[in-house]
Each structure stands twice: as structure tokens, then as C-alpha cells.
Design a protein around this motif. Structure first.
Motif, PDB file in Angstrom:
ATOM      1  N   UNK A 309       0.803  -1.119   0.313  1.00 36.69           N
ATOM      2  CA  UNK A 309      -0.132  -0.020   0.219  1.00 36.69           C
ATOM      3  C   UNK A 309       0.810   1.225   0.068  1.00 36.69           C
ATOM      4  N   UNK A 310       2.008   1.262   0.837  1.00 31.66           N
ATOM      5  CA  UNK A 310       2.810   2.357   0.862  1.00 31.66           C
ATOM      6  C   UNK A 310       3.482   2.866  -0.598  1.00 31.66           C
ATOM      7  N   UNK A 311       3.703   1.884  -1.119  1.00 37.33           N
ATOM      8  CA  UNK A 311       4.496   2.018  -2.558  1.00 37.33           C
ATOM      9  C   UNK A 311       3.495   2.223  -3.654  1.00 37.33           C
ATOM     10  N   UNK A 312       2.241   2.111  -3.237  1.00 39.05           N
ATOM     11  CA  UNK A 312       1.055   2.292  -4.340  1.00 39.05           C
ATOM     12  C   UNK A 312       0.918   3.888  -3.969  1.00 39.05           C
ATOM     13  N   UNK A 313       0.963   4.444  -3.030  1.00 39.98           N
ATOM     14  CA  UNK A 313       0.480   5.732  -2.477  1.00 39.98           C
ATOM     15  C   UNK A 313       1.411   6.779  -3.199  1.00 39.98           C
ATOM     16  N   UNK A 314       2.736   6.270  -3.780  1.00 39.87           N
ATOM     17  CA  UNK A 314       3.665   7.230  -4.320  1.00 39.87           C
ATOM     18  C   UNK A 314       3.336   7.232  -5.885  1.00 39.87           C
ATOM     19  N   UNK A 315       2.249   6.241  -6.359  1.00 42.84           N
ATOM     20  CA  UNK A 315       2.032   6.245  -7.846  1.00 42.84           C
ATOM     21  C   UNK A 315       0.764   7.281  -7.947  1.00 42.84           C
ATOM     22  N   UNK A 316       1.050   8.544  -8.246  1.00 38.85           N
ATOM     23  CA  UNK A 316       0.041   9.394  -8.194  1.00 38.85           C
ATOM     24  C   UNK A 316      -0.694   9.653  -9.491  1.00 38.85           C
ATOM     25  N   UNK A 317       0.233   8.797 -10.453  1.00 33.89           N
ATOM     26  CA  UNK A 317      -0.726   9.147 -11.734  1.00 33.89           C
ATOM     27  C   UNK A 317      -1.724   7.992 -12.316  1.00 33.89           C
ATOM     28  N   UNK A 318      -1.839   7.059 -11.143  1.00 35.31           N
ATOM     29  CA  UNK A 318      -2.655   5.816 -11.363  1.00 35.31           C
ATOM     30  C   UNK A 318      -4.253   6.136 -11.613  1.00 35.31           C
ATOM     31  N   UNK A 319      -4.799   5.567 -12.781  1.00 32.27           N
ATOM     32  CA  UNK A 319      -6.157   5.727 -13.135  1.00 32.27           C
ATOM     33  C   UNK A 319      -7.053   4.475 -12.566  1.00 32.27           C
ATOM     34  N   UNK A 320      -6.350   3.445 -13.075  1.00 31.96           N
ATOM     35  CA  UNK A 320      -6.936   2.091 -12.720  1.00 31.96           C
ATOM     36  C   UNK A 320      -6.097   1.159 -11.732  1.00 31.96           C
ATOM     37  N   UNK A 321      -6.764   0.641 -10.829  1.00 36.16           N
ATOM     38  CA  UNK A 321      -5.782  -0.153  -9.785  1.00 36.16           C
ATOM     39  C   UNK A 321      -6.989  -1.496  -9.505  1.00 36.16           C
ATOM     40  N   UNK A 322      -6.017  -2.647  -9.525  1.00 29.61           N
ATOM     41  CA  UNK A 322      -6.762  -3.979  -9.055  1.00 29.61           C
ATOM     42  C   UNK A 322      -5.764  -4.621  -8.143  1.00 29.61           C
ATOM     43  N   UNK A 323      -6.096  -4.943  -6.828  1.00 29.37           N
ATOM     44  CA  UNK A 323      -5.316  -5.595  -6.157  1.00 29.37           C
ATOM     45  C   UNK A 323      -5.977  -6.716  -5.541  1.00 29.37           C
TER      46      UNK A 323
END
Length: 445
Positions: A309-323
Motif C-alpha cells: 500500500x505504501x508503495x502504491x501511495x507514491x504512484x500518483x498517476x494511477x487511473x486504474x488499480x486492481x489488487x
């Protein structure tokens, strides 16, 4: 897409206006005469652009293949061809005879061939490869070779001929459940790397024998492909541990042009530390707009989930996310931290979160919507919290939060094995019907 299931329907179909056609002749007795009639009818379509031809469960002879190839090639307006040839026990030059005519047509840009469960021997790689090499104009190729008996020799030969399709921009290669060993990965990738225009690669190596060494070798090969902008790698059930995922992620993070990344690592041996190492590398992929990460059945505890989760918080350009963390040990704190981190991705429009069987209780799951509400641009939300300790009252509260989303139009909730009965589902659905912005919603129990 016009879908036809009989010869009579095909003969009656308007040949001048149909642009997209799906023809399923599985149940027909496909003797030579029948194939000839089908081919003649197909060749009469004047404006056909997309043709999907299903020949599953047939025994297509060389003569039949020759007839079909010649007739399909006459459809000069077709740009996309899908051939479904599952369960055919192909041993001859059938596919080669079909493609040798089609490949000469410059209008054919996209070809998909499904040879699932054909029991292909390794020498078939030569026949298939030679057939594909004739399709010199194609830009998009999908090749489904799952559940066959191909060894590296057959796969390598096919890859060699694919590399001669110099105009390829997109390649989907499905090789799951064959007999590929970890040391053999470079022998496939050395040819794929020769496709200098390739920007999208979908590689399915699930249920082979890749292991940590194979993950390392695969990562090294991929990192040298600087043209890739979209990458999907499926490595489920391959005995990959934290060491393998660490080096694979390190190499992938060097592909700075990636805008789409899908990693399927379901049923491996990654565990908590492996997830943390993966997270450290993922946060370097700052240009990602779409990310799909499947880590189900990997014994990942709260810290690993939180670190991802912490790593994903740095991906500010994300439009679509599936976890997907299904069947792990995320528990309450891990789920909360994950939701909190995701809320930092303010540009998200689509979010899918799968936490099936993770020891999460009702009281704690209620914090998740509070964080997700920060995603003002969210349009589609899919949540799976099945097989956790969830009750009706807290689900009603979660549903209530949907009223606060400004742009949400799709919501899907999975609550299998949560002791929620049909009457309670009716109550939940009745509440969702009041959310006027929702165009589509579903609840699965």
C-alpha cells in the motif's frame, strides 16, 4: 458483433452491411462440402472488418483448411481474424494452409489463434512458426498454446518465426501448463526482443517450472526491452519465493516507459518479506496509469500488505488499480493501511480490491469506505470481502457511504461465505437502488 450458429443463418445473413461476424460451427458436421459452403458464404461479405471463426472440437483436414484460407483471403476488407481451434488434435499443415493465403493480404492487422488443448508435439512449433512468418503485415498477434506438450524446442522455434513479423506492436503469448524450465526463458525472450516496434507484451507462463532463477532471467530480458509501454506477466503456480520476486521487480522497475503493468503471482511462495520487497520496487514505476497485482494464496501478513500500500501511495498517476490479496493474512490493520494508501491516488477512476478470506471483521472494515471516499474521481468500485467476519448492519453503513461519491456509476460487492442470507441481500440491494448515480451494481453471495 453478429453471432451465427448455423449454416442456414450464415446463408441468410446480409452480406453487404455486416461488419463484425462471429461464426460458431462447433455443432455442424464439417465435411469437405460443408466447409466449402461456409467458405463461399464468408467470401461474399463485402464490408466485413472482424471475423471470429470457431472450429472447436472438429478434425479439420488439410483440404478443408486450404478451402477456408482461400475464401477468408477473399474478404479484403477484414482487418481482424480470430481462429478458435481448441480440442482439434492438430498434427498436419492445416493452420499453415489457412494463414498462407491470409498473410499476403495487407489489410490483416490483427490475428488471434487459439490452439488450447491440442496435444501439440514439439515439432509443431516449426509448422506454426512458418505459418505465422507469412503474416508479414500483422501488428497485433495473440497465440494461445496452453495445455499442450510443447517443450522449449517447439516454443523457441515458434518465437523465432514470430520475430520475423517485423511490424508487430502487440504480442500475447499464452504458454501456461506446458513444460518450460527456468533456464529456458532467455531462449524465448531473445527472439521477442527483436521486435523493435513492440509496445505491448502479454506473457502467460503459469503452471510451468519457472522458479526464482527463471524469474531473474525473465526480468533481465524484459528490462532490456525499452520500447514496452504495457506489460502483463502471469507467473502463477511457479514456486517463486521472495528472492525471485525481488529481482523480477527490480528489473521491471527499469522499464521507465511503462504505463500499464499486470503481475499475476498467485499461488507462489512470496510471503510477507517478498511482498515488502515487491513494494519497494513498484514505487519506482511512477509513470504507471494502470496497475493490476494478484498476490492471492501467498501467506502475506499485515506488514506485507501495508508495504504494498505504501508503495502504491507514491504512484500518483494511477487511473486504474486492481489488487488481490485473497487467502492471505492481511487482517484489520493491513486492510486499513491499504485503503489509506490507496486514497492518496487521487486520479483513480477504477478500483478493484479483493480481500477474500483475510481475517477481517466488520468493525474494522468500516474504515475502508472512509478512506476511499477521498477518491473524488472514482467511477467504478469492486470489493470482495467474502469469507471474513462481516455482518449486515455494517454492510448497510458501507452502502450508505456510496451516496457521497460524486461520480461513481458502477459498484460490485462480493460477500460469499459471510453468513449473509438472501433476505439480507435484498435489503442491501434495495438501499443501492436509491443511489441514483449508480448505473450498474451487483451483490454476490
Amino acid at each position: 458483433m453478429t453471432k451465427l450458429n448455423s449454416l442456414e443463418q450464415l446463408q441468410k445473413q446480409n452480406k453487404s452491411i455486416t461488419q463484425k461476424l462471429e461464426l460458431n460451427i462447433r455443432k455442424l458436421q464439417t465435411d469437405i462440402q460443408t466447409i466449402k459452403i461456409i467458405g463461399e458464404q464468408i467470401s461474399k461479405f463485402e464490408n466485413l472488418q472482424i471475423l471470429a471463426l470457431s472450429l472447436n472440437d472438429q478434425q479439420i483436414s488439410e483440404e478443408s483448411a486450404q478451402i477456408l484460407g482461400e475464401c477468408i483471403a477473399k474478404c479484403t476488407s477484414v482487418s481482424t481474424l480470430d481462429l478458435f481451434l481448441e480440442w482439434n488434435s492438430l498434427r498436419d499443415n492445416g493452420i499453415k494452409l489457412i494463414l498462407q493465403h491470409i498473410g499476403k493480404n495487407p489489410n490483416f492487422k490483427q490475428i488471434s489463434i487459439d490452439l488450447y488443448r491440442n496435444g501439440l508435439p514439439q515439432e509443431y512449433g516449426q509448422i506454426l512458426g512458418e505459418a505465422l512468418s507469412q503474416c508479414i503485415y500483422i501488428e497485433n498477434l495473440s497465440l494461445h498454446l496452453a495445455f499442450n506438450c510443447l517443450t522449449i524446442k517447439g516454443v523457441k522455434t515458434t518465437a523465432f518465426y514470430i520475430s520475423q513479423c517485423i511490424n508487430l506492436k502487440q504480442l500475447r503469448l499464452c504458454l501456461y501448463n506446458n513444460q518450460i524450465q527456468q533456464s529456458e526463458i532467455p531462449q524465448v525472450m531473445e527472439y521477442i526482443k527483436k521486435l523493435v516496434h513492440l509496445n505491448y507484451l502479454y506473457l502467460d507462463l503459469g503452471k510451468n517450472k519457472i522458479g526464482d532463477k527463471g524469474a531473474l532471467l525473465l526480468g533481465c530480458e524484459i528490462s532490456s526491452s525499452q520500447t514496452l509501454s504495457q506489460l502483463t506477466i502471469r507467473l502463477y503456480e511457479n514456486e517463486i519465493s521472495e528472492e525471485g520476486i525481488k529481482v523480477l521487480a527490480q528489473q521491471i522497475s527499469q522499464c521507465q516507459n511503462l504505463s500499464l503493468l499486470c503481475l499475476n503471482l498467485y499461488l507462489n511462495q512470496i510471503k510477507t518479506n517478498g511482498a515488502s520487497l515487491l513494494g519497494q520496487q513498484l514505487q519506482k514505476c511512477t509513470n504507471l496509469k494502470q496497475l493490476s497485482l494478484s498476490l492471492g494464496h501467498n501467506q502475506i501478513k499485515e506488514k506485507g500488505v501495508s508495504d504494498i500500500g505504501n508503495s502504491i501511495a507514491n504512484l500518483r498517476n494511477l487511473r486504474q488499480l486492481e489488487l488481490s490479496f485473497s487467502v492471505n493474512e492481511a487482517q484489520n490493520e493491513g486492510a486499513q493501511n491499504l485503503a489509506k494508501s490507496i486514497s492518496c491516488c487521487s486520479e483513480l477512476t477504477q478500483l478493484s480490491l479483493y480481500l477474500f478470506q483475510n481475517q477481517i471483521n466488520s468493525k474494522e472494515i468500516m474504515h475502508t469506505p472512509a478512506f476511499i471516499l477521498k477518491l473524488k474521481n472514482l467511477q467504478s468500485l469492486n470489493i470482495d470481502i467474502g469469507c471474513n467476519n462481516i455482518n449486515l448492519s455494517d454492510l448497510l453503513k458501507m452502502n450508505q457511504s456510496l451516496f457521497k461519491f460524486a461520480n461513481l456509476n458502477t459498484f460490485n460487492l462480493q460477500i460469499m461465505m459471510c453468513n449473509i442470507d438472501l433476505r439480507q441481500v435484498y435489503v442491501l440491494k434495495r438501499q443501492l437502488r436509491k443511489v441514483q448515480k449508480l448505473v450498474q451494481f451487483s451483490i454476490m453471495i
